[in-house]
Design a protein around this motif. Structure first.
Motif, mmCIF file in Angstrom:
data_model
loop_
_atom_site.group_PDB
_atom_site.id
_atom_site.type_symbol
_atom_site.label_atom_id
_atom_site.label_comp_id
_atom_site.label_asym_id
_atom_site.label_seq_id
_atom_site.Cartn_x
_atom_site.Cartn_y
_atom_site.Cartn_z
ATOM 1 N N SER A 88 0.831 -1.205 0.000
ATOM 2 C CA SER A 88 0.000 0.000 0.000
ATOM 3 C C SER A 88 0.863 1.251 0.000
ATOM 4 O O SER A 88 0.604 2.188 -0.753
ATOM 5 C CB SER A 88 -0.920 0.019 1.230
ATOM 6 O OG SER A 88 -1.850 -1.017 1.159
ATOM 7 N N GLU A 89 1.902 1.268 0.838
ATOM 8 C CA GLU A 89 2.799 2.422 0.888
ATOM 9 C C GLU A 89 3.508 2.611 -0.443
ATOM 10 O O GLU A 89 3.613 3.715 -0.964
ATOM 11 C CB GLU A 89 3.820 2.247 2.011
ATOM 12 C CG GLU A 89 3.204 2.303 3.397
ATOM 13 C CD GLU A 89 4.161 1.841 4.480
ATOM 14 O OE1 GLU A 89 5.342 1.606 4.177
ATOM 15 O OE2 GLU A 89 3.708 1.723 5.631
ATOM 16 N N SER A 90 3.988 1.521 -1.016
ATOM 17 C CA SER A 90 4.678 1.584 -2.297
ATOM 18 C C SER A 90 3.731 2.052 -3.391
ATOM 19 O O SER A 90 4.084 2.891 -4.216
ATOM 20 C CB SER A 90 5.234 0.195 -2.643
ATOM 21 O OG SER A 90 5.799 0.199 -3.922
ATOM 22 N N TRP A 91 2.529 1.527 -3.411
ATOM 23 C CA TRP A 91 1.542 1.911 -4.425
ATOM 24 C C TRP A 91 1.182 3.389 -4.296
ATOM 25 O O TRP A 91 1.086 4.099 -5.285
ATOM 26 C CB TRP A 91 0.297 1.046 -4.282
ATOM 27 C CG TRP A 91 -0.761 1.402 -5.267
ATOM 28 C CD1 TRP A 91 -1.896 2.078 -5.017
ATOM 29 C CD2 TRP A 91 -0.774 1.124 -6.665
ATOM 30 N NE1 TRP A 91 -2.625 2.228 -6.155
ATOM 31 C CE2 TRP A 91 -1.960 1.657 -7.189
ATOM 32 C CE3 TRP A 91 0.107 0.472 -7.523
ATOM 33 C CZ2 TRP A 91 -2.289 1.561 -8.531
ATOM 34 C CZ3 TRP A 91 -0.236 0.381 -8.855
ATOM 35 C CH2 TRP A 91 -1.414 0.916 -9.340
ATOM 36 N N MET A 92 1.008 3.866 -3.072
ATOM 37 C CA MET A 92 0.651 5.274 -2.863
ATOM 38 C C MET A 92 1.782 6.185 -3.339
ATOM 39 O O MET A 92 1.528 7.220 -3.930
ATOM 40 C CB MET A 92 0.325 5.537 -1.392
ATOM 41 C CG MET A 92 -0.956 4.846 -0.932
ATOM 42 S SD MET A 92 -2.396 5.300 -1.927
ATOM 43 C CE MET A 92 -2.595 6.987 -1.426
ATOM 44 N N ARG A 93 3.039 5.809 -3.081
ATOM 45 C CA ARG A 93 4.168 6.628 -3.547
ATOM 46 C C ARG A 93 4.189 6.687 -5.072
ATOM 47 O O ARG A 93 4.435 7.724 -5.662
ATOM 48 C CB ARG A 93 5.490 6.062 -3.031
ATOM 49 C CG ARG A 93 5.814 6.448 -1.610
ATOM 50 C CD ARG A 93 7.269 6.153 -1.278
ATOM 51 N NE ARG A 93 7.663 4.788 -1.560
ATOM 52 C CZ ARG A 93 7.521 3.769 -0.708
ATOM 53 N NH1 ARG A 93 6.984 3.961 0.464
ATOM 54 N NH2 ARG A 93 7.932 2.564 -1.039
ATOM 55 N N ARG A 94 3.936 5.567 -5.710
ATOM 56 C CA ARG A 94 3.979 5.526 -7.178
ATOM 57 C C ARG A 94 2.816 6.281 -7.804
ATOM 58 O O ARG A 94 2.976 6.913 -8.837
ATOM 59 C CB ARG A 94 3.956 4.086 -7.671
ATOM 60 C CG ARG A 94 5.233 3.370 -7.383
ATOM 61 C CD ARG A 94 5.186 1.983 -7.904
ATOM 62 N NE ARG A 94 6.335 1.242 -7.404
ATOM 63 C CZ ARG A 94 6.462 -0.052 -7.485
ATOM 64 N NH1 ARG A 94 5.534 -0.767 -8.040
ATOM 65 N NH2 ARG A 94 7.525 -0.639 -7.014
ATOM 66 N N THR A 95 1.644 6.200 -7.228
ATOM 67 C CA THR A 95 0.479 6.841 -7.823
ATOM 68 C C THR A 95 0.360 8.303 -7.416
ATOM 69 O O THR A 95 -0.389 9.042 -8.039
ATOM 70 C CB THR A 95 -0.822 6.096 -7.460
ATOM 71 O OG1 THR A 95 -0.962 6.057 -6.041
ATOM 72 C CG2 THR A 95 -0.825 4.701 -8.038
ATOM 73 N N ALA A 96 1.097 8.733 -6.404
ATOM 74 C CA ALA A 96 1.012 10.123 -5.947
ATOM 75 C C ALA A 96 1.668 11.083 -6.932
ATOM 76 O O ALA A 96 1.259 12.221 -7.056
ATOM 77 C CB ALA A 96 1.666 10.268 -4.574
ATOM 78 N N ARG A 97 2.690 10.613 -7.652
ATOM 79 C CA ARG A 97 3.346 11.501 -8.617
ATOM 80 C C ARG A 97 2.675 11.354 -9.975
ATOM 81 O O ARG A 97 2.402 10.243 -10.418
ATOM 82 C CB ARG A 97 4.834 11.233 -8.692
ATOM 83 C CG ARG A 97 5.212 9.831 -9.021
ATOM 84 C CD ARG A 97 6.713 9.663 -8.805
ATOM 85 N NE ARG A 97 6.954 8.372 -8.247
ATOM 86 C CZ ARG A 97 7.538 7.378 -8.905
ATOM 87 N NH1 ARG A 97 7.974 7.556 -10.113
ATOM 88 N NH2 ARG A 97 7.706 6.215 -8.350
ATOM 89 N N PRO A 98 2.390 12.458 -10.620
ATOM 90 C CA PRO A 98 1.714 12.381 -11.915
ATOM 91 C C PRO A 98 2.621 11.781 -12.977
ATOM 92 O O PRO A 98 3.815 12.028 -12.998
ATOM 93 C CB PRO A 98 1.393 13.835 -12.241
ATOM 94 C CG PRO A 98 2.347 14.630 -11.435
ATOM 95 C CD PRO A 98 2.684 13.806 -10.217
ATOM 96 N N SER A 99 2.027 10.987 -13.830
ATOM 97 C CA SER A 99 2.768 10.431 -14.958
ATOM 98 C C SER A 99 2.337 11.156 -16.217
ATOM 99 O O SER A 99 1.329 11.838 -16.245
ATOM 100 C CB SER A 99 2.490 8.931 -15.087
ATOM 101 O OG SER A 99 1.156 8.738 -15.467
ATOM 102 N N THR A 100 3.098 11.006 -17.268
ATOM 103 C CA THR A 100 2.742 11.683 -18.511
ATOM 104 C C THR A 100 1.424 11.165 -19.048
ATOM 105 O O THR A 100 0.648 11.903 -19.622
ATOM 106 C CB THR A 100 3.853 11.484 -19.569
ATOM 107 O OG1 THR A 100 4.065 10.087 -19.740
ATOM 108 C CG2 THR A 100 5.121 12.170 -19.138
ATOM 109 N N CYS A 101 1.138 9.910 -18.823
ATOM 110 C CA CYS A 101 -0.114 9.324 -19.294
ATOM 111 C C CYS A 101 -1.300 10.010 -18.625
ATOM 112 O O CYS A 101 -2.220 10.452 -19.285
ATOM 113 C CB CYS A 101 -0.126 7.830 -18.988
ATOM 114 S SG CYS A 101 -1.721 7.058 -19.227
#
Length: 83
Positions: free
Chosen positions: A60-73
């Motif tokens: 959950s922590e890892s997923w939140m860190r990855r999804t918190a930053r905007p991606s170009t998509c």
């Protein structure tokens, strides 16, 4: 089974390599096999609960860190929707 399909081709590359070329850069995995006869005792249930809770919290922590930053998509979709 796959080889019996008409026109099938064997996979000559590894999964991590194929996923990286598809744009997925955070490649990883794990396997765990614990074979206990049912019903398991209290110590096994306690261990399993603790292990799954830790995995859930870590992921959950890892997923939140990855999804918190905007991606170009995602930012491209957001700009199009706002237009």
């Amino acid at each position: 089974m796959r080889a019996e399909l008409p026109g099938s081709a064997g996979v000559v590359e590894d999964w991590p390599g194929m996923l990286r070329r598809a744009g997925l850069t955070q490649i990883g995995g794990f396997t765990l096999l614990l074979d206990l006869p049912a019903p398991v005792d209290e110590s096994a249930r306690t261990f399993l609960h603790a292990r799954l809770t830790r995995i859930r919290e870590t992921m959950s922590e890892s997923w939140m860190r990855r999804t918190a930053r905007p991606s170009t998509c995602c930012s491209t979709r957001t700009r199009r929707a706002a237009s």
